[in-house]
Structure formats: structure tokens, C-alpha cells
Design an enzyme around this catalytic site. Structure first.
Site, PDB file in Angstrom:
ATOM      1  N   GLY A 449       0.612  -1.309  -0.160  1.00  0.00           N
ATOM      2  CA  GLY A 449       0.013   0.266  -0.085  1.00  0.00           C
ATOM      3  C   GLY A 449       0.657   1.185   0.177  1.00  0.00           C
ATOM      4  N   GLY A 454       4.630   7.564   3.039  1.00  0.00           N
ATOM      5  CA  GLY A 454       5.288   6.169   3.196  1.00  0.00           C
ATOM      6  C   GLY A 454       4.363   5.338   1.563  1.00  0.00           C
ATOM      7  N   LYS A 470       7.816  -0.652   6.443  1.00  0.00           N
ATOM      8  CA  LYS A 470       7.420   0.259   5.803  1.00  0.00           C
ATOM      9  C   LYS A 470       8.485   1.460   5.345  1.00  0.00           C
ATOM     10  CE  LYS A 470       4.452   4.499   5.872  1.00  0.00           C
ATOM     11  NZ  LYS A 470       3.677   4.802   7.177  1.00  0.00           N
ATOM     12  N   ASP A 566      -4.223   9.720  15.014  1.00  0.00           N
ATOM     13  CA  ASP A 566      -5.317   9.745  13.201  1.00  0.00           C
ATOM     14  C   ASP A 566      -6.489   8.602  13.432  1.00  0.00           C
ATOM     15  OD1 ASP A 566      -5.902   9.620  10.609  1.00  0.00           O
ATOM     16  OD2 ASP A 566      -3.687   9.052  10.067  1.00  0.00           O
TER      17      ASP A 566
END
Length: 777
Positions: A449, A454, A470, A566
């Protein structure tokens, strides 16, 4: 159909040149590969023996090789349609097959006499002479070759050629000009001369020749028109001089033959080789026809010549019989189907005239020695330069990685690990080579993804452990120390409902973070999909309770409080057992123990963002509570936080949910399955909890610990609605057994508007990523 038959009969009577080959073939025959052969010599005509014993090899000027033979019923031919009728009433005698004069026989083709359609007019346009033309090959082993072209000659004419092959065929050509000076010699482009192709496998054709104005406007230099099918390479258009030449028709018939393809039988090579009448003899191979009617032909193997249809077959070519014309310079040794060139004593080389030949050793030895020395010297120099280049490149790469390691806080992280503070022995520092190998050098097919912070890659470590890696887009060097501190803290987070940070790599330009791999998608992906049988009311409560418990742990039980900043359904992952895991700490902040709020640059996702945090930039634990309230509303309603498809008052889910409670229409907002499976008390309590979490004033919101406790209480509240008790229980039990997995990383880009479009004072990650960014915000 009747008109066509009468026309054919009339044409036969008028021209006397129609070629009719009857269908009484002894064997079923068809066409062979189309091969345009202009050579006067062919393989079957070479060699000492080209005909059957006792059979003549010539009829007049024509050489007749087997499978063709001279004489009707003489037994010299392979079959009836290969018999040459040698008419001795002509001098020299003329060969015919079924009424057609044969001019040449090659390995796969016949050149035969031609026919031509003609029309001539007088000055007033009256037709004074007409010769039609048509040819029917019937069921013979012959077809018209593609090397033929249909040609029309004249300045006021058009002609059609109609025929049949494996399907009906019609084509045409138009030839026009107004004066003789416009006609160019040698060009058949439509000015005085026009040509068109025919298809492979054509068996019959008929020519229809017509004039536009009966040559009344071109009569002085062109009184006649012509149309014929013939071998293209044998015809040369001579321009306007052909119009006035009275011998044009006969000259063309004499010089431009029709080219026919011929084959043996109507079977393929594979079938024919198993039959008793297989025609190919020794040292030959079979070639299938490509005309569509079957059949085959025989050809000599490389290095052999002769007639492949006559026993014992093709004969070896002795390349060494004539040393002057042999391919060898000195010594030639013939072998079956080939030859060997060699050099006598005192010479070296391959001995071939088209190769190195034979070179005297005493004259060339020093040159060779020098050449070998120079060659090995250059090779050694090249190897040395290559080794030096890669050594320097590798050294530069090592230094660059050391630079990045220092730049990204590697030494600071090592100090943290080596110190006793915090017990960070679980923090693992990966090398760049390890992660490159794990991701197949960051191949595109390993991408799980992409997000605002990033790209996430799937990696497989040497111990077969699957991880998510990541790779950040940017790194703020001013926050290196804070980033290292957060890495250390996050690696110590050990909660079953929090995605585990396994370690990092600091040798790249931007840091790489390594997380545990979660395989069953995000909650964002599962919620709106009503076909997800596992997402029952009980499972929704469990997912909500597990997520709330994880956030409560981060707020109060971690070594340093962590505000996620978040919280959204796209950052809640679901593993193979449908267990919730909080992820994506790219925007998270550590809160000092002596502070309750932190002033930060506003970040988050529109629809989940705490209004109080948005206006004050004061980040508190209650900001996560508000965002979690939106997630809980998603679970209850199955709707997105923001949707442009809903009316203005309902676009924001948080506002829409609160309004539904105030207007006493909550059950119209809830997802039907939730209403069906949950009890009235549970739904009212859950809705009240959402309302408290979404309070505009953060002080009036519960803590995440209180939220988690209330959700756990709701899970233990087992009273069912009387009308759904039995059904809901059975359905829930059945749904929990279905574990349909999906790839959690293939989550679409969020349709929500990025908050940066509203205010230029903050930014957010609007891409629905499943793993956190690796740089602090």
C-alpha cells in the site's frame, strides 16, 4: 446460377481457350506450399535418375521428373493427374495435362499456358471483338499460386475476377487514362495498367471485363482492353505502346504463364507417413501444404540432391568431387550429407574458403603469439578495472550507509539500547541488505500500500517471518532525537491489540520501520461490505472493545503516554482471527508524564478530526476519544464518516448521528443487521456512548479507559430482543465460523476531502494506509 452456367458454356465456345480439368481424379489431391521458383533447375530434376526405369525424361523441350511421367496410362506417373500427354503433332512435341500445355515443372509448381479476356471497339464504341476467359481446376491436385496477379490493360476499363477457394472470392481492378502521354512504362498503378492479388488456394476464376465509355474517348490510341491472370514476375508493361501493338495478346500469352502449385494427395505429413502409399523416399523430409486443402510434398535433406519421390531417394552431394569448386581450401573429406575441411601438416585453420582457410605455421606463429599475449593482457586489465570499479562503488555505498545511519540517529538509538534506561533490548536494528533481500529489492509486486507518509512493502525475513516494511517519503532532521525516542517507546508497546513495531533500519536515506504483518484487511474495508458474514453485532462490539482497550493502554499503561492522533477505521487492522489491531503511529505523539496536552501542528483525517483540536491545536487524549467515537458510529451505522452522496445535513456522520439521537430517529440510521441482532438496551447504551465521545468540549468526553469499560459491559449484557433471540443467536454462531480472508493492504484511496483543502495551517494523511509512517510529526 443458371445464368452463370450458360455464361461459362458460352465463354468456352467463344474463346476455345477455357481450361477444364475434370474431377475424375484417381486420388484425392490438393495444394502445396506456395513457393515462387524462377530457377530453371529444381531438386527433382537433378541427379542421375529423375524418372521411373524405362520411362522417357523429356517431352519436347520439357524435362519431366517423377512423380510426373510421359504417356497416358504408361505407368510412368504417380497418378492420372501427373500424366503428361506428349503431342507429337507439334514440332517440337508439346506436353499437356488435361488439355493444358505445360511449360515447366519445378519442385512445387507448374508453369502452364495462359488465357486472356479481350474486348475491342470501333470509333463509335461498338463492340467488334470479344474473348472471355475463365479457368476451372476442379478437384485436381493444383491451385493457382499467389505469385500470379490479375492484370487489366486499357484506359477506359474495369474488370472483376470472381472465383472459389475455401470460400467465395471477388476482386477487381480499374484502369483509366485520358491520353497516351499519361501512361508510364513499367508501372501498373491504375493508369493504363492495374494489378491486384488473388488468395491462396484458389481453384476457379472467371474474368468479367467491361468499359466505362466503350473506348470512344481513347479510341485513337487504345481501341482494346485486356484482362488476364499470370505470373507477375514474367509480365512487363511497356506503356502506351502495348495499346497499339496488334501482337500484344499473343506475345503476352507466349511469355506470361500461369503458375500452379501442386502437391501429393490430400493428407497431412503425419497421416501420410503411416499410409502404405507414402511418397517420400530415403534422405528426404515431408512438407505440409498451407493452402487449406491438405496434401504434402517431399524435399531432399540438406547435403542431398535428386528425386525424393524415386527409390532409393535423395543421393549424397559429393562436395569434394571437384576440388576447384569445393568449399575447402586444401583437404576436403566427403561425409553423408555433409563434408569436412581440414589442413595438411604445417598449416592450421578451419580449411574453409569462406572461413580462415589454411595458414602456414612458420609464417604466422609470432603473430598468433603476440595476439594471444595482447588478448590475455587486455582481458586481465579489463578484469582489474572492473574489480576496482566495483570495490570503489561498494566502499562508497558503505560510507553512504554510514552517513545515513548517523544522520537518522543510529548512534543515538545504539546509546538508548546500550543504556539500562527503558529496557530496550527488544529494539532490533536491521541492515539495508536484510530488508532489500526481504523485499526482493523493493519490487513492485511486493508493495502492500501507499500513503501520505510512505510506501509499505511485504517482506520475508531469513527465518521465514513475514513482516511489513514501511519506507518513509521524507525525514525531518530536526526531530531525529524525538523519532528515536518514539521508536524505542513503540518497540516496547506489547499489547495484543496493537500492531507490533519490530525494529528499524537507519542505513537508507529515509528510515525504514519493520512491523508485524497483519493479513486480513482494515476495518475500513470490512464495515461497508454487508456481505461480510463475520461482522455480526457481537463481533462489532468485540472489535470496538478491543480497539478501545488498546487506545486506553497507549494513553495510560505505556511507559510514556502515547496519543495516536489519527484514530480511524482504516488504522484498525483485522488479523486472520478477526482480532482488532491498532496501527499507523506515523502521526502519534509522546506526551510527557507531567503534561496533559501538547501543542502540535494539526494532523488527522477529515471526518475523524476533533473539532476542539482543530481550532486550538491543543492535542489531548480526548482527541483520540472523539475520533474513536466516529469509528464506533461507523460500526453502528455501516456508513462512511463523510459522504458526498448524502444530503447536506447528513454529509458528516458525527453530526448526522447526534441529530438522529436528538430527533429520536436513531434506528433509522443504524445498520439493519445491528438493529436485528442487538438488544434495545445495548443499542441505546452504545448510541449514548457515541454521543458522549463526540461531545464538542473535550472535558465532557469520557476517557478511553472509561469507553473500554463501558464496551466490555455491553458485551457482557446478553439480554436479547424477544423477537430476535433465537434467530440472532443461531446467526451469530454461524457467522463466527466463517473466516474469509482478504489482503488488508489493498485498501482504496479515501474519498474524504483532505483537511488541507480547508485550512492551510495543518496537513493530514488522507490515504487509507494500514501501517504507520516512520517519521514523527
Amino acid at each position: 446460377m443458371q445464368k452463370t452456367t450458360l455464361l461459362r458454356a458460352a465463354c468456352f465456345c467463344l474463346c476455345g481457350l477455357a481450361l477444364t480439368l475434370s474431377a475424375a481424379a484417381q486420388k484425392n489431391t490438393t495444394t502445396t506450399n506456395t513457393t515462387s521458383t524462377s530457377s530453371s533447375e529444381s531438386t527433382i530434376s537433378k541427379g542421375a535418375i529423375i524418372t521411373k526405369p524405362g520411362c522417357p525424361s523429356k517431352c519436347g523441350n520439357l524435362t519431366v521428373p517423377y512423380p510426373f511421367g510421359v504417356g497416358l496410362g504408361s505407368g510412368c506417373a504417380l497418378g492420372e493427374w501427373y500424366q503428361i500427354n506428349c503431342n507429337t503433332s507439334f514440332y517440337p512435341p508439346r506436353p499437356f495435362i488435361g488439355g493444358i500445355q505445360v511449360r515447366e515443372i519445378t519442385d512445387s509448381q507448374l508453369r502452364v499456358s495462359n488465357v486472356m479476356a479481350r474486348k475491342c471497339y470501333d470509333r463509335s464504341g461498338t463492340l467488334v471483338l470479344e474473348n472471355p476467359a475463365w479457368t476451372d481446376l476442379g478437384s485436381t491436385p493444383y491451385t493457382f499460386s499467389e505469385a500470379n496477379k490479375f492484370t487489366v490493360i486499357g484506359c477506359d476499363d474495369f474488370a472483376l475476377i470472381s472465383g472459389s477457394e475455401r470460400r467465395n472470392f471477388t476482386s477487381g481492378c480499374v484502369s483509366l487514362c485520358s491520353k497516351a502521354e499519361d501512361v508510364l512504362d513499367g508501372y501498373c498503378s491504375g493508369i493504363g495498367c492495374c494489378q491486384t492479388s488473388i488468395p491462396k488456394g484458389l481453384k476457379y476464376y472467371f474474368t468479367s471485363l467491361s468499359s466505362l465509355k466503350n473506348h470512344t474517348q481513347v479510341f485513337p490510341f487504345d481501341p482494346c482492353s485486356y484482362a488476364f491472370l499470370g505470373e507477375q514476375e514474367r509480365f512487363t508493361f511497356r506503356g502506351a505502346s502495348d495499346f497499339a501493338d496488334p501482337t500484344f495478346m499473343q506475345r503476352t500469352l507466349d511469355t506470361v504463364p500461369i503458375l500452379l502449385d501442386w502437391v501429393i494427395g490430400n493428407q497431412s505429413c503425419a497421416v501420410a507417413q503411416r499410409a502404405n502409399d507414402y511418397a517420400c523416399q530415403g534422405n528426404s523430409f515431408c512438407v505440409d501444404s498451407d493452402s487449406g486443402f491438405g496434401g504434402y510434398r517431399c524435399s531432399c535433406n540438406k547435403g542431398y540432391e535428386g528425386n525424393p519421390y524415386l527409390s532409393p531417394g535423395c543421393q549424397d552431394i559429393n562436395e569434394c568431387s571437384d576440388l576447384e569448386n569445393s568449399p575447402c581450401e586444401k583437404v576436403c573429406t566427403n561425409t553423408p550429407g555433409s563434408y569436412i575441411c581440414s589442413c595438411p601438416e604445417g598449416y592450421y585453420g578451419d580449411g574453409r574458403k569462406d572461413g580462415k582457410g589454411c595458414i602456414p605455421r612458420n609464417k604466422e606463429f609470432p603473430v598468433i603469439k603476440l595476439s594471444l599475449g595482447l588478448g590475455f593482457g587486455l582481458l586481465s586489465l579489463l578484469v582489474g578495472i572492473t574489480w576496482l570499479y566495483f570495490s570503489i562503488k561498494k566502499r562508497k555505498l558503505i560510507k553512504l550507509r554510514e552517513k545515513f545511519f548517523h544522520q537518522n540517529g543510529g548512534f543515538l538509538l545504539k546509546q538508548q539500547i546500550s543504556s539500562n534506561e527503558g529496557g530496550v533490548e527488544s529494539t532490533k536494528i536491521f541492515t539495508a541488505e536484510e530488508l532489500e533481500k526481504a523485499t526482493n529489492n523493493y519490487a513492485d509486486d511486493r508493495i502492500l500500500g501507499r500513503g501520505g507518509y510512505g510506501t509499505v512493502y511485504k517482506g520475508i525475513l531469513p527465518n521465514k517471518q513475514v513482516v511489513a516494511i514501511k519506507k518513509s517519503r521524507i525525514m525531518d532532521e530536526s526531530q531525529i532525537e524525538q523519532f528515536i525516542n518514539e521508536v524505542v517507546i513503540l518497540t516496547q508497546v506489547n499489547h495484543r491489540n496493537v500492531v507490533k513495531l519490530l525494529g528499524c533500519c537507519l542505513e537508507a536515506e529515509v528510515p525504514l520501520l519493520v512491523y508485524e504483518y497483519v493479513s486480513n484487511g482494515t476495518l475500513f474495508h470490512h464495515i461497508p461490505n454487508s456481505a461480510n458474514s463475520w461482522l455480526s453485532w457481537d463481533n462489532r462490539l468485540r472489535i470496538a472493545a478491543e480497539s478501545a482497550g488498546a487506545l486506553a493502554y497507549l494513553h495510560s499503561a505505556a511507559s510514556k503516554p502515547i496519543i495516536h492522533r489519527d484514530v480511524k477505521s482504516a488504522n484498525i487492522l483485522v488479523d486472520e482471527y478477526y482480532t482488532a489491531k491498532i496501527s499507523d503511529f506515523g502521526a502519534s505523539r509522546l506526551v510527557p508524564l507531567d503534561q496533559t496536552q501538547v501543542t502540535t501542528l494539526v494532523q488527522g483525517t477529515l471526518g475523524y478530526l476533533d473539532p476542539e483540536y482543530f481550532h486550538t491545536s491543543q492535542l489531548t487524549e480526548k482527541s483520540d476519544v472523539y475520533s474513536f467515537g466516529v469509528v464506533l458510529a461507523e460500526l453502528l451505522t455501516g456508513k462512511r464518516p463523510i459522504s458526498t452522496e448524502r444530503i447536506q445535513e447528513q454529509k458528516n456522520l458525527a453530526t448526522y448521528f447526534i441529530m438522529s439521537i436528538k430527533e429520536n430517529c436513531l434506528f433509522q440510521v443504524l445498520e439493519p443487521r445491528v438493529v436485528r441482532e442487538g438488544t434495545l438496551e445495548q443499542l441505546q447504551a452504545a448510541a449514548e456512548l457515541v454521543k458522549r465521545c463526540l461531545h464538542l468540549n473535550g472535558e465532557d468526553r469520557p476517557t478511553m479507559k472509561e469507553v473500554a469499560m463501558e464496551l466490555e459491559g455491553l458485551r457482557k449484557f446478553t439480554k436479547r430482543n424477544p423477537w430476535t433471540q433465537q434467530h440472532g443467536q443461531e446467526e451469530s454462531e454461524g457467522l463466527m465460523t466463517e473466516n474469509e480472508q482478504s489482503d488488508l493492504y489493498t485498501v482504496p484511496i479515501s474519498p474524504y476531502t483532505n483537511a488541507s483543502e480547508i485550512s492551510g495551517h495543518y496537513s493530514l494523511d488522507s490515504t487509507q494506509m494500514v501501517f504507520p509512517a516512520n517519521s514523527p510529526r
